[in-house]
Design an enzyme around this catalytic site. Structure first.
Site, PDB file in Angstrom:
ATOM      1  N   SER A  14       0.829  -1.382  -0.005  1.00 19.97           N
ATOM      2  CA  SER A  14      -0.077   0.057   0.008  1.00 19.97           C
ATOM      3  C   SER A  14       0.674   1.312  -0.056  1.00 19.97           C
ATOM      4  O   SER A  14       1.974   1.437   0.794  1.00 19.97           O
ATOM      5  CB  SER A  14      -0.899   0.216   1.064  1.00 19.97           C
ATOM      6  OG  SER A  14      -1.686   1.318   1.246  1.00 19.97           O
ATOM      7  N   THR A  58      -8.813  -1.009   3.401  1.00 18.61           N
ATOM      8  CA  THR A  58      -8.882  -1.531   2.446  1.00 18.61           C
ATOM      9  C   THR A  58      -9.558  -2.830   2.458  1.00 18.61           C
ATOM     10  O   THR A  58     -10.038  -3.291   3.306  1.00 18.61           O
ATOM     11  CB  THR A  58      -7.460  -1.538   1.322  1.00 18.61           C
ATOM     12  OG1 THR A  58      -7.652  -1.953   0.171  1.00 18.61           O
ATOM     13  CG2 THR A  58      -6.457  -2.433   2.310  1.00 18.61           C
ATOM     14  N   LYS A  62     -13.591  -3.136   4.552  1.00 18.56           N
ATOM     15  CA  LYS A  62     -14.586  -2.131   4.217  1.00 18.56           C
ATOM     16  C   LYS A  62     -15.801  -2.325   5.009  1.00 18.56           C
ATOM     17  O   LYS A  62     -16.779  -1.211   5.395  1.00 18.56           O
ATOM     18  CB  LYS A  62     -14.573  -1.691   2.753  1.00 18.56           C
ATOM     19  CG  LYS A  62     -13.339  -1.062   2.184  1.00 18.56           C
ATOM     20  CD  LYS A  62     -13.459  -0.870   0.804  1.00 18.56           C
ATOM     21  CE  LYS A  62     -11.857  -0.268   0.385  1.00 18.56           C
ATOM     22  NZ  LYS A  62     -11.832   0.134  -1.155  1.00 18.56           N
ATOM     23  N   GLY A 124     -18.895  -5.509  -5.305  1.00 17.06           N
ATOM     24  CA  GLY A 124     -18.237  -5.503  -4.048  1.00 17.06           C
ATOM     25  C   GLY A 124     -18.276  -3.796  -3.629  1.00 17.06           C
ATOM     26  O   GLY A 124     -18.690  -2.973  -4.083  1.00 17.06           O
ATOM     27  N   TYR A 205      -4.070  -0.871  -9.087  1.00 17.47           N
ATOM     28  CA  TYR A 205      -3.009  -0.119  -9.654  1.00 17.47           C
ATOM     29  C   TYR A 205      -1.674  -0.816  -9.412  1.00 17.47           C
ATOM     30  O   TYR A 205      -0.576  -0.495  -9.820  1.00 17.47           O
ATOM     31  CB  TYR A 205      -2.940   1.321  -8.679  1.00 17.47           C
ATOM     32  CG  TYR A 205      -2.607   1.121  -7.339  1.00 17.47           C
ATOM     33  CD1 TYR A 205      -1.465   1.009  -6.735  1.00 17.47           C
ATOM     34  CD2 TYR A 205      -3.758   0.957  -6.466  1.00 17.47           C
ATOM     35  CE1 TYR A 205      -1.186   1.003  -5.627  1.00 17.47           C
ATOM     36  CE2 TYR A 205      -3.549   0.965  -5.097  1.00 17.47           C
ATOM     37  CZ  TYR A 205      -2.079   1.013  -4.716  1.00 17.47           C
ATOM     38  OH  TYR A 205      -1.920   1.070  -3.108  1.00 17.47           O
TER      39      TYR A 205
END
Length: 260
Positions: A14, A58, A62, A124, A205
């Site tokens: 992250s 994350t 969540k 989701g 990403y």
């Protein structure tokens, strides 16, 4: 000392702690941020996370963390939080994923969603947050493409939303909000109906170009990953944590240093 971090699993990759600390430096806030590996059944780790002043959240936390805070109406609508802040003794939750996505596609791909049609793969927390933001910003219609029956979230009862296994309307924007593209194209999901002007976004990403993105790049240069979504939702979280307006350049510069 402002103590913060990102929680989920996995979180070792992250960029959130770097973004947090870049903001601290700019705002002249004494603070720290770190990744914390937390899973839904790890109650000790959850309790530790709830002692922080600011939490970025994350996968897969969540939805779990929604019940550990006072969520905003937006977070309730989405059914998930991606950020928690401590205000006195209260833990407040919100979800900035969708708004971060909307700002990213506006500035990176020059996409104006008003009256357009979107095809979103997945149902989701990230997908729902994106759908919520698209609806709020005037999308004409959203096809949410799923592989199995899903919970009847109120969000999907909007007359502009069609939950389906087979897309039926030409999409101006196609969003892959599943994790499946990391291994290849989206299996078991029918291809969106597109045009030469369709824009494509994969919310992942890492890697920088997923196999799904690589396939779409043969069709157009209007293809993006989720990095700018990450940057914008981080900015919005930090604005909320500190009641400020952080220049997005503070975070883009930090990402540039991270990729050197």
């Amino acid at each position: 000392m402002f103590r913060s971090g990102v929680i989920g699993s996995p979180v070792s990759h992250s960029l959130s702690p770097r973004l947090h600390e870049a903001a601290f430096a700019y705002l002249e806030v004494e603070g720290t941020s770190a990744p914390f590996e937390v899973t839904p059944d790890d109650h000790v780790a959850i309790a530790h996370a709830l002692s922080l002043n600011g939490i970025s959240i994350t996968t897969p936390m969540k939805e779990v963390m929604l019940s550990h805070c006072s969520p905003s109406p937006r977070a309730v609508r989405v059914g998930a939080v991606n950020s928690i802040r401590r205000v006195g003794s209260e833990l407040q939750g919100d979800n900035f994923d969708g708004e971060g996505f909307h700002r990213a596609i506006m500035y990176q791909l020059d996409v104006d969603v008003r009256n357009e049609i979107a095809c979103v793969y997945g149902s989701g927390p990230a997908a729902r947050s994106i759908v919520e933001a698209l609806l709020r910003h005037g999308i004409g219609g959203v096809e949410v493409v799923v592989r199995r029956d899903i919970e009847p979230y109120d969000l999907f009862h909007d007359k502009r939303v069609n939950v389906t296994r087979v897309p039926s309307v030409r999409a101006d924007l196609v969003v892959n909000a599943t994790s499946l593209s990391l291994a290849g194209d989206v299996p078991d999901l029918a291809e969106a109906i597109v045009s030469p002007h369709t824009a494509y976004v994969d919310v992942a990403y890492v890697p920088e170009v997923t196999p799904w993105m690589a396939e779409k790049q043969f069709l157009t240069d209007r293809v993006a990953n989720g990095l700018h979504m990450l940057l914008w939702q981080a900015k919005l979280q930090l604005d909320w944590w500190f009641d400020t307006q952080l220049p997005i350049e503070v975070l883009t510069q930090e990402i540039g240093r991270a990729h050197v």
